[in-house]
Scaffold this motif. Sequence first.
Motif, PDB file in Angstrom:
ATOM      1  N   ARG A 168       0.824  -1.216   0.000  1.00  0.00           N
ATOM      2  CA  ARG A 168       0.000   0.000   0.000  1.00  0.00           C
ATOM      3  C   ARG A 168       0.854   1.260   0.000  1.00  0.00           C
ATOM      4  O   ARG A 168       0.546   2.231  -0.686  1.00  0.00           O
ATOM      5  CB  ARG A 168      -0.914   0.011   1.232  1.00  0.00           C
ATOM      6  CG  ARG A 168      -2.009  -1.022   1.203  1.00  0.00           C
ATOM      7  CD  ARG A 168      -2.966  -0.866   2.395  1.00  0.00           C
ATOM      8  NE  ARG A 168      -3.774  -2.064   2.507  1.00  0.00           N
ATOM      9  CZ  ARG A 168      -3.673  -2.962   3.486  1.00  0.00           C
ATOM     10  NH1 ARG A 168      -2.798  -2.778   4.462  1.00  0.00           N
ATOM     11  NH2 ARG A 168      -4.438  -4.029   3.488  1.00  0.00           N
ATOM     12  N   GLN A 223       0.732   4.420  -2.567  1.00  0.00           N
ATOM     13  CA  GLN A 223       0.457   5.771  -2.068  1.00  0.00           C
ATOM     14  C   GLN A 223       1.532   6.752  -2.533  1.00  0.00           C
ATOM     15  O   GLN A 223       1.239   7.904  -2.858  1.00  0.00           O
ATOM     16  CB  GLN A 223       0.380   5.769  -0.544  1.00  0.00           C
ATOM     17  CG  GLN A 223      -0.018   7.108   0.065  1.00  0.00           C
ATOM     18  CD  GLN A 223      -1.402   7.570  -0.359  1.00  0.00           C
ATOM     19  OE1 GLN A 223      -2.360   6.797  -0.326  1.00  0.00           O
ATOM     20  NE2 GLN A 223      -1.524   8.835  -0.763  1.00  0.00           N
ATOM     21  N   GLU A 259      -6.869   4.068  -8.525  1.00  0.00           N
ATOM     22  CA  GLU A 259      -6.443   2.722  -8.118  1.00  0.00           C
ATOM     23  C   GLU A 259      -7.551   1.726  -8.445  1.00  0.00           C
ATOM     24  O   GLU A 259      -8.691   1.888  -8.010  1.00  0.00           O
ATOM     25  CB  GLU A 259      -6.130   2.695  -6.626  1.00  0.00           C
ATOM     26  CG  GLU A 259      -5.513   1.393  -6.167  1.00  0.00           C
ATOM     27  CD  GLU A 259      -5.095   1.454  -4.706  1.00  0.00           C
ATOM     28  OE1 GLU A 259      -4.024   0.914  -4.374  1.00  0.00           O
ATOM     29  OE2 GLU A 259      -5.833   2.040  -3.880  1.00  0.00           O
ATOM     30  N   PRO A 275      -5.814  -3.069  -1.469  1.00  0.00           N
ATOM     31  CA  PRO A 275      -6.168  -1.659  -1.277  1.00  0.00           C
ATOM     32  C   PRO A 275      -7.296  -1.530  -0.266  1.00  0.00           C
ATOM     33  O   PRO A 275      -8.206  -2.357  -0.232  1.00  0.00           O
ATOM     34  CB  PRO A 275      -6.632  -1.218  -2.665  1.00  0.00           C
ATOM     35  CG  PRO A 275      -6.048  -2.209  -3.609  1.00  0.00           C
ATOM     36  CD  PRO A 275      -5.976  -3.497  -2.861  1.00  0.00           C
ATOM     37  N   THR A 276      -7.219  -0.503   0.559  1.00  0.00           N
ATOM     38  CA  THR A 276      -8.277  -0.281   1.549  1.00  0.00           C
ATOM     39  C   THR A 276      -9.397   0.588   0.982  1.00  0.00           C
ATOM     40  O   THR A 276     -10.549   0.416   1.336  1.00  0.00           O
ATOM     41  CB  THR A 276      -7.708   0.377   2.830  1.00  0.00           C
ATOM     42  OG1 THR A 276      -6.983   1.552   2.457  1.00  0.00           O
ATOM     43  CG2 THR A 276      -6.780  -0.584   3.553  1.00  0.00           C
ATOM     44  N   GLU A 277      -9.053   1.531   0.098  1.00  0.00           N
ATOM     45  CA  GLU A 277     -10.060   2.413  -0.493  1.00  0.00           C
ATOM     46  C   GLU A 277      -9.769   2.665  -1.973  1.00  0.00           C
ATOM     47  O   GLU A 277      -9.556   3.812  -2.385  1.00  0.00           O
ATOM     48  CB  GLU A 277     -10.110   3.746   0.264  1.00  0.00           C
ATOM     49  CG  GLU A 277     -10.573   3.616   1.698  1.00  0.00           C
ATOM     50  CD  GLU A 277     -10.617   4.964   2.414  1.00  0.00           C
ATOM     51  OE1 GLU A 277     -10.662   5.998   1.727  1.00  0.00           O
ATOM     52  OE2 GLU A 277     -10.597   4.966   3.647  1.00  0.00           O
ATOM     53  N   PRO A 278      -9.789   1.610  -2.784  1.00  0.00           N
ATOM     54  CA  PRO A 278      -9.534   1.821  -4.218  1.00  0.00           C
ATOM     55  C   PRO A 278     -10.696   2.583  -4.852  1.00  0.00           C
ATOM     56  O   PRO A 278     -11.829   2.509  -4.376  1.00  0.00           O
ATOM     57  CB  PRO A 278      -9.439   0.396  -4.769  1.00  0.00           C
ATOM     58  CG  PRO A 278     -10.307  -0.407  -3.849  1.00  0.00           C
ATOM     59  CD  PRO A 278     -10.132   0.218  -2.482  1.00  0.00           C
ATOM     60  N   GLU A 279     -10.398   3.306  -5.921  1.00  0.00           N
ATOM     61  CA  GLU A 279     -11.470   4.001  -6.637  1.00  0.00           C
ATOM     62  C   GLU A 279     -12.397   3.002  -7.328  1.00  0.00           C
ATOM     63  O   GLU A 279     -13.597   3.246  -7.442  1.00  0.00           O
ATOM     64  CB  GLU A 279     -10.874   4.951  -7.686  1.00  0.00           C
ATOM     65  CG  GLU A 279     -10.394   6.286  -7.135  1.00  0.00           C
ATOM     66  CD  GLU A 279      -9.081   6.207  -6.363  1.00  0.00           C
ATOM     67  OE1 GLU A 279      -8.752   7.196  -5.696  1.00  0.00           O
ATOM     68  OE2 GLU A 279      -8.397   5.176  -6.410  1.00  0.00           O
TER      69      GLU A 279
END
Length: 196
Positions: free
Chosen positions: A109, A113, A126, A166-170
């Motif tokens: 990650r 970032q 992402e 990913p924790t918050e991918p688009e």
Amino acid sequence: MTSNLTWHEAAISKEERTTRNGYEGKIIWFTGLSASGKSTIANAFSRRLFELKKDVYVLDGDNIRQGLNKDLGFGDEARKENIRRIGEVAKLLIDSGQYALTAFISPFREDRQIVRDLVNEGEFIEVFVKCSIEACEARDPKGLYKKARNNEIPHFTGISSPYEEPTEPEVVLDSENFTVEQCVERLLKELNIKTH
């Protein structure tokens, strides 16, 4: 010495390219396990963008490691440097007004970032190509999982090296349950790219 370097401003700005093209260049960063479908989806998506008259280029992990990054191994530090270099290349591509599609496992990650932080907000998308390790291993088109299970490949992501989802991918593309075509259509919709 970097102290002896001076940034040279380009004669054509990114904003001018955006105005002429009618769209902004973006990094579409495909991440996921080996055999999840990253390269396949990225290339199918690039074909659609090209047909829609968008400038696009795919940076593929295996291809880059045969040229620009052929001096790097697969340990954690080498993986970080691999992603850093790709981020810089992708940034150049979006500065030129293109969609830069990257297909890299990019397991950490923090490294993803770092690339996100290279560009303006909204320029890094992402895309998590989600596929269980069982399904990836069943596909195994290059025979890599088999080699990793036989200890022939050290530092293999998902087997002997970690993958940080990913924790918050688009965008999340479920490549285990949807076809390549369905994933491409989902991407076009998520990115609000008009197809007519």
